[in-house]
Design an enzyme around this catalytic site. Sequence first.
Site, PDB file in Angstrom:
ATOM      1  N   GLU A  20      38.355   9.683  13.582  1.00  0.00           N
ATOM      2  CA  GLU A  20      38.809  10.339  14.800  1.00  0.00           C
ATOM      3  C   GLU A  20      38.848   9.405  16.005  1.00  0.00           C
ATOM      4  OE1 GLU A  20      36.302  13.787  15.158  1.00  0.00           O
ATOM      5  OE2 GLU A  20      37.696  15.011  13.973  1.00  0.00           O
ATOM      6  N   GLU A  33      24.341   7.793  -4.701  1.00  0.00           N
ATOM      7  CA  GLU A  33      23.453   7.553  -3.569  1.00  0.00           C
ATOM      8  C   GLU A  33      22.162   6.867  -3.986  1.00  0.00           C
ATOM      9  OE1 GLU A  33      20.597  11.161  -2.464  1.00  0.00           O
ATOM     10  OE2 GLU A  33      22.695  11.658  -2.108  1.00  0.00           O
TER      11      GLU A  33
END
Length: 308
Positions: free
Chosen positions: A89, A120
């Site tokens: 963004e 992860e």
Amino acid sequence: MTVSRHVVHVDSPTEQRNQRTTDIDQLPTIGVLAAINAEDREVPGAVQAVLPELARAVDYATEALRSGHRVHYVGAGTSGRLAVLDAAELVPTFNVPPDWFIAHHAGGERALRHAVENAEDDASAGAAELSSTVSSGDFVLGITASGRTPYVLGALHGAKQRGARTGLVSGNPRAPAPSTVDVLIPVDTGAEVIAGSTRMKAGTAQKMVLTSFSTATMVKLGRTYSNLMVSMRATNAKLRGRTLRILHEATGLSSQVCDQALSEADGDLKVALVHLLSGVDVADAVKALAATGGHVRNALESLAAHAS
């Protein structure tokens, strides 16, 4: 599918049962939503408590970008997805180069939509990715709810070895501070509404931290003028309208004058703004912005000093 036999018990407030929501499955719909909302109201205070540490991270990021380096986000699961969102963004909002903020997500692009088994837990993958992409002078910010995600900690270790500064946003105040972290930002949001569901309060806190971190960095770099998005890229009709409105708000001049200035500036809002506020022609506005790294207020001050 093969299920890993490796088990880790995380000692974190987010994993504990919330005594205020033990009857949530017996509440009417409005009661469920009210319980969630009541817990969410705790998040801003938790973020406020770590503002001094967050300020250090902003200063590190600002220094890195001013000197031609980059900022990296590193996360897994919800944390990684929020990091990807924040980095994406910034390009249309502040018209930053796409390589200023790089988001690294455990498991890669596929893991943005689907869980990737054990991604992860792979510290070596995190270390390898950052070792191959980071350079001395960069700033790397890890994001993890548990405070111990191996991929993230491995990435921070790899980045530190390359000479980068590092920070860690952790949702677990009990987790030890890694030796490879220059600034630790432990946000204590407490027990989740649903035990262990860290996409809730912990995720909301991470979103607040990331938005504040990147926005403050943009302000420090002069990507705003006052509280206006003067660096935005007008990629559609709505944003072109916003560009004109911003120019009008900043100068108080008519839409017709602002539209003309934007045309003369080839659509560059900053150039049009400096041109209108200082009274210099567009060419001199371009030069003043170039000399101040695109910082509108500094460009105006430089022009005013030169004129006096």
